[in-house]
Design a protein around this motif. Structure first.
Motif, PDB file in Angstrom:
ATOM      1  N   VAL A   1     -91.622  53.226 -52.179  1.00  0.00           N
ATOM      2  CA  VAL A   1     -90.437  53.607 -51.410  1.00  0.00           C
ATOM      3  C   VAL A   1     -90.873  54.535 -50.296  1.00  0.00           C
ATOM      4  O   VAL A   1     -91.985  55.069 -50.299  1.00  0.00           O
TER       5      VAL A   1
ATOM      6  N   THR B   1     -86.782  58.166 -47.776  1.00  0.00           N
ATOM      7  CA  THR B   1     -85.331  58.029 -47.877  1.00  0.00           C
ATOM      8  C   THR B   1     -84.928  57.138 -49.033  1.00  0.00           C
ATOM      9  O   THR B   1     -83.739  56.865 -49.219  1.00  0.00           O
TER      10      THR B   1
ATOM     11  N   ARG C   1     -85.910  53.941 -49.469  1.00  0.00           N
ATOM     12  CA  ARG C   1     -85.886  52.528 -49.133  1.00  0.00           C
ATOM     13  C   ARG C   1     -87.026  51.808 -49.845  1.00  0.00           C
ATOM     14  O   ARG C   1     -88.186  52.167 -49.715  1.00  0.00           O
ATOM     15  N   ARG C   2     -86.690  50.780 -50.574  1.00  0.00           N
ATOM     16  CA  ARG C   2     -87.635  50.050 -51.410  1.00  0.00           C
ATOM     17  C   ARG C   2     -88.544  49.173 -50.555  1.00  0.00           C
ATOM     18  O   ARG C   2     -88.102  48.534 -49.608  1.00  0.00           O
ATOM     19  N   ASP C   3     -89.827  49.114 -50.891  1.00  0.00           N
ATOM     20  CA  ASP C   3     -90.794  48.329 -50.129  1.00  0.00           C
ATOM     21  C   ASP C   3     -91.716  47.626 -51.108  1.00  0.00           C
ATOM     22  O   ASP C   3     -92.449  48.262 -51.857  1.00  0.00           O
TER      23      ASP C   3
ATOM     24  N   ARG D   1     -78.083  52.428 -53.767  1.00  0.00           N
ATOM     25  CA  ARG D   1     -78.416  53.399 -52.712  1.00  0.00           C
ATOM     26  C   ARG D   1     -78.360  54.827 -53.239  1.00  0.00           C
ATOM     27  O   ARG D   1     -79.200  55.655 -52.905  1.00  0.00           O
TER      28      ARG D   1
ATOM     29  N   ASN E   1     -82.525  61.602 -44.766  1.00  0.00           N
ATOM     30  CA  ASN E   1     -81.426  60.901 -45.428  1.00  0.00           C
ATOM     31  C   ASN E   1     -80.095  61.180 -44.748  1.00  0.00           C
ATOM     32  O   ASN E   1     -79.252  60.288 -44.642  1.00  0.00           O
TER      33      ASN E   1
ATOM     34  N   ARG F   1     -77.184  54.300 -40.451  1.00  0.00           N
ATOM     35  CA  ARG F   1     -76.913  53.029 -41.117  1.00  0.00           C
ATOM     36  C   ARG F   1     -75.420  52.773 -41.259  1.00  0.00           C
ATOM     37  O   ARG F   1     -74.970  51.627 -41.193  1.00  0.00           O
TER      38      ARG F   1
ATOM     39  N   GLU G   1     -72.660  53.211 -48.136  1.00  0.00           N
ATOM     40  CA  GLU G   1     -73.709  54.108 -47.635  1.00  0.00           C
ATOM     41  C   GLU G   1     -73.195  55.535 -47.558  1.00  0.00           C
ATOM     42  O   GLU G   1     -73.881  56.478 -47.978  1.00  0.00           O
TER      43      GLU G   1
ATOM     44  N   GLY H   1     -90.125  52.596 -41.892  1.00  0.00           N
ATOM     45  CA  GLY H   1     -88.720  52.269 -41.691  1.00  0.00           C
ATOM     46  C   GLY H   1     -88.468  51.663 -40.329  1.00  0.00           C
ATOM     47  O   GLY H   1     -87.695  50.710 -40.177  1.00  0.00           O
TER      48      GLY H   1
ATOM     49  N   ARG I   1     -89.663  48.172 -40.372  1.00  0.00           N
ATOM     50  CA  ARG I   1     -88.695  47.279 -41.011  1.00  0.00           C
ATOM     51  C   ARG I   1     -87.563  46.936 -40.051  1.00  0.00           C
ATOM     52  O   ARG I   1     -87.109  45.790 -39.990  1.00  0.00           O
TER      53      ARG I   1
END
Length: 954
Positions: A146, A149, A151-153, A250, A273, A280, A296, A338, A341
């Motif tokens: 991650v 923040t 966010r999964r990777d 989230r 965040n 977002r 969110e 990020g 992405r």
């Protein structure tokens, strides 16, 4: 085994299968579990209130004593903890093997996991390589990380097949609980899965705590399991939490990162965040996903709105957090991932539009090198795919041609000349001009400012307030932008990438394009870029699914608004063609969508459009100055037929001969007759309108110039029709080439002639340069002597003698900003000043000077070349005193008192309508924005045939 090797521990494996409404996958999961080459020692099944027969499947496979039934609201971690509390410890070194009901391990999976555990005594958590349940070649996970923040990777591309590229035992931050093998003593030491995380990210939190305790987490790719991801993909209802799954995911992501990071990284992650969630949320709203935006926002609030819970979680995870962070930091997604992405998602979106045609989305792969712990980033895939794409290569080639041709314009101090007034000021000057309800420029006017000023103001604001950069991008960069626009927009209409390359390059290098640049015609340059997008959106309106068609209609209306603001003739041309298209394709909802598309510009441009339509001649004008030197009085018919609108910057007529030849060759085709007829109909319509426009005398906004209008915009419409005809018949040319004989020779001849058009056009443009009245460095229109002495805003009467007679312009003591010259002067003051100017140069007396003074005119300026007769006439006037005279300029000052006329009281509705207009623009933009599906399991999008292809099929 060598006698010096330490004895291997005796492993005891307890497998725990947790089920919740998973009967469609559970049977295969249990069968895979029971046929392991290394059998498990104990198996326990847990059913969390299933209503689909999952309990019966567990009981039938494992026996009633090996199945535990829990309430429907029980989470995965609670179920595992409940089982372990009821079981006694196993013999030897006990391992817990966690399995979801939708995760079927390969027969050798457990054996491979235990073999890897034997190799490293610090390995406490091991996970298999996960593949997709349906497409068994597709990779899902080889470990997970991650960013700060949450966010999964996964480090994988979308729909990446398993070809052994990740094989081996790898250090990772986390593995999934689907197939996770964990030591029982380590489970007890770190406290197991957190019950506060009933679903999603509980595995990440557990693995992070295991690493903080000094153990290793490994992904063992020799062990394989197939996972349906039923909860993540919304393939079953989730009852373990009352929150929406996306909000829960989230929230848990932020919670895990905030709870496990050390203090200083926590502060930075808190800021990331905060702003990331706000950003977002705005993006979700813009993409018409209010539910995701709400998720969110609420997820952020649910984490940071409970500081006591967060402090308690951090206190429970304090042991080893600081000491282990150096290792964990190397396993987190690197800074900037990020943004990569976001760029890759943009690439994926452009792929749907045809710009990037490679499948899938790329993620940066992160791995900790076991020798020195350095991070390895592999982004070469994106670069290779982008720069090997024909659309990108086309754009770069056109950009290089443009730089070579515009060598005299680039790098100058001030762009201007021809139809373009010298570009001065910044975004704030444009906003001020657009907001004014009364303009002091010229003779003063209460007319509405042209709306293209607002478009330039927005673009200039995005470019850090630099108006010159915005104008240069739109005008000087119009050729590569038009080529890119044509290539991308024709994806759904034109088969074959290289056919589209020819179409796009021919379109971008039309005489209309080079002529617009040479003459400084900003309006035509913008329309040239937008026209292919109009065609693509209209195609979707005519043939798309109703929701997509309506969204395309809003987008078409918004872009028609932009084009009409720069060149009002765009609207009637598009309206006629749109009405004919709606009649030709009487599909359900088409008429309504077309009505939406053509109602949007009327609403957004009101009342300026009504003000313009009241003087029909102004519909033929475009942004910028209208000058007789920029048009040909009697443009020959052959020039129009060869798509040459006349004026500066025109290549020889034979340059476009190849395009015309290719279009005429299409008439010989027996197939696609309907398409050919429609394309030629558009072309002939554009040519006829161009003939009419070129024969029509139009008065400039200031009323000082009457000259024919420039037919560039209708010829751009005509060229679009011709190019589509030629491109859509390219497949027949290929068939002829394969046939051999005379047909082969004829096909090769047509291809060579067709490709001569962009090559000859590019060569001629580079050789000649962007020669024309447009210059990279132009002087101020108003002499410095006048500007210095006009501190109070007094006006200057600019006089210029021509063969046609005396021309005049009134300026407010400075060079006008872009857009001021398009504001029409009131008829009464304009006529009085015209008569007064004529009187001054003819020798009449002080009455004319008093008229000028009454309108705030203090200076009279003769522009180059100074006519001696005019200067002598002005010298003879007692009401004028000469300030300066040379061959370049002459300046006189009125000797009597001058006062600027008072501005009329402001219109209160003017400002209110501007606010309403801004809101309407945002609403239309939101309605036009592409939506996105939010379901986890999405079918691959199928390309819908456009009306052009439907006709071609006939």
């Amino acid at each position: 085994m060598s006698i010096t090797d330490p004895p291997r521990p005796h492993h005891t494996v307890t497998a725990i299968v947790v089920s919740h409404d998973g009967s469609r996958w559970l049977g295969e999961t249990l069968e895979a579990l029971l046929r392991q080459t290394r059998p498990v020692d104990r198996v326990v099944g847990v059913d969390n209130g299933s209503r689909d027969g999952s309990t019966a499947l567990l009981t039938g496979a494992l026996g009633p004593k090996a199945v535990l039934t829990l309430p429907r609201s029980t989470g995965f971690g609670e179920a595992v903890t409940e089982v372990l509390d009821r079981l006694g410890p196993g013999g030897g070194q006990e391992w817990i093997w966690l399995l979801h009901d939708d995760c079927a391990p390969d027969a050798r999976a457990l054996q491979a996991l235990l073999r890897a555990a034997d190799q490293d005594p610090r390995a406490a958590v091991l996970g298999p390589k996960l593949r997709d349940w349906l497409d068994r070649r597709l990779l899902l996970e080889v470990g997970v990380t991650v960013d700060r923040t949450g966010r999964r990777d996964t480090g994988l591309e979308a729909r990446e097949f398993d070809q052994g590229q990740y094989d081996g035992v790898r250090d990772v931050l986390s593995v999934s609980t689907a197939g996770m093998l964990i030591r029982r003593d380590v489970w007890d030491e770190v406290g197991g899965l957190d019950p506060a995380l009933p679903l999603f990210r509980d595995d990440l939190d557990l693995c992070w705590r295991v690493r903080s305790a000094g153990y290793r987490v490994l992904n063992v790719t020799q062990a394989v399991a197939w996972h349906a991801e039923a909860a993540y993909r919304r393939r079953r209802r989730i009852t373990a939490s009352g929150d929406h799954p996306r909000r829960l995911d989230r929230r848990n992501a932020m919670f895990v990162v905030m709870a496990n990071l050390p203090f200083r990284p926590l502060l930075r992650a808190l800021v990331r965040n905060l702003f990331g969630s706000l950003f977002r949320t705005v993006l979700f709203l813009a993409a018409k996903q209010p539910a995701n935006a709400l998720d969110e926002f609420l997820a952020f609030g649910s984490v940071f709105g409970h500081p006591v819970r967060m402090l308690r979680a951090r206190r429970a995870r304090a042991l080893g957090r600081e000491q282990s962070y150096g290792t964990i930091r190397r396993l987190l997604s690197p800074p900037g991932a990020g943004w990569r992405r976001l760029a890759d998602r943009t690439q994926s979106y452009l792929s749907g539009a045809g710009f990037v045609e490679s499948a899938g989305r790329h993620h940066a792969v992160t791995a900790a090198q076991q020798e020195d712990g350095e991070e390895l980033l592999t982004d070469a895939g994106v670069t290779q795919r982008v720069f090997s794409n024909p659309g990108v290569l086309l754009f770069l080639a056109l950009a290089l041609v443009t730089l070579a041709a515009e060598r005299s314009l680039i790098g100058g101090a001030r762009l201007g000349g021809g139809a373009l007034v010298p570009v001065i000021g910044g975004a704030s000057d444009l906003w001020d001009l657009y907001r004014e309800d009364y303009h002091q420029a010229g003779l003063g006017s209460d007319a509405w400012a042209p709306p293209y000023v607002a478009v330039l103001a927005v673009l200039s604001s995005l470019l850090f307030g630099k108006t010159w950069l915005a104008v240069s991008l739109l005008l000087l960069g119009s050729v590569p932008l038009a080529g890119l626009s044509a290539y991308v927009a024709t994806r759904s209409m034109i088969p074959g990438r290289w056919t589209r390359v020819w179409l796009a390059s021919s379109y971008a290098l039309l005489p209309v394009a080079t002529g617009a640049i040479a003459a400084g015609r900003l309006g035509t340059a913008v329309v040239l870029v937008l026209l292919p997008v109009y065609a693509a959106l209209a195609t979707r309106v005519l043939a798309g699914e109703r929701r997509r068609a309506r969204r395309a209609a809003w987008g078409l209306g918004l872009l028609l608004t932009v084009g009409t603001a720069f060149a009002p003739l765009v609207y009637p041309l598009a309206a006629v063609l749109g009405a004919l298209a709606a009649l030709a394709f009487p599909r359900r909802g088409v008429a309504v969508s077309m009505a939406v598309a053509f109602a949007v510009p009327v609403v957004l441009l009101f009342p300026w459009l009504l003000q313009t339509a009241a003087d029909p001649g102004r519909l033929l004008l475009e942004a910028g100055l209208h000058q007789s030197s920029l048009v040909e009085a009697r443009l020959p018919a052959q020039a129009l037929l060869l798509l040459s609108p006349g004026g500066p910057g025109m290549p020889p007529l034979w340059v476009t001969g190849g395009l015309i030849t290719a279009c005429l060759a299409a008439l010989l085709m027996r197939r696609n007759r309907m398409v050919i007829a429609i394309g030629w109909g558009v072309a002939l319509f554009g040519v006829l309108v161009a003939i009419l426009v070129s024969r029509t005398q139009v008065t400039s906004a200031g009323g000082d110039v009457e000259a024919p209008a420039w037919p560039g915009v209708p010829l751009a419409f005509a060229a679009t029709g011709m190019l589509v005809v030629a491109a859509l018949t390219a497949d027949r040319i290929v068939e002829f080439r394969a046939a051999g004989g005379l047909r082969r020779a004829a096909a090769l001849g047509v291809v060579l002639v067709a490709f001569s058009t962009p090559l000859l056009a590019a060569g001629m443009w580079v050789a000649r340069g962007a020669d024309g009245p447009l210059r990279g460095t132009v002087r101020d229109v108003v002499p410095a002597l006048v500007a210095v002495n006009s501190a109070g805003g007094e006006r200057a009467l600019m006089l210029h003698g021509t063969e046609e007679g005396l021309r005049y312009t009134v300026l407010r003591g400075r060079t006008p900003v872009v857009g001021e010259a398009d504001i029409p002067a009131p008829d009464g003051p304009r006529e009085r000043v015209r008569l007064a100017a004529a009187g001054l140069v003819s020798g009449r007396g002080g009455d004319d000077a008093r008229v000028l003074a009454a309108h705030g005119i203090r200076f009279v300026v003769l522009t180059a070349p100074v006519d001696p007769r005019l200067s002598q006439a002005l010298d003879s006037q007692p009401a004028l005193a000469r300030m300066s005279l040379s061959r370049a300029v002459g300046v006189w000052r009125l000797t009597q008192q001058v006062a600027l006329p008072a501005a009329p009281p402001g219109d209160p509705w003017h400002g209110r309508w501007l606010w309403a207009q801004a809101v309407l623009v945002l609403v239309v933009a939101a309605l036009a924005a592409p939506g996105s599906r939010t379901d986890g399991a999405e079918p691959a999008p199928q390309e819908e045939p456009g009306p052009v292809r439907e006709l071609a099929a006939r």
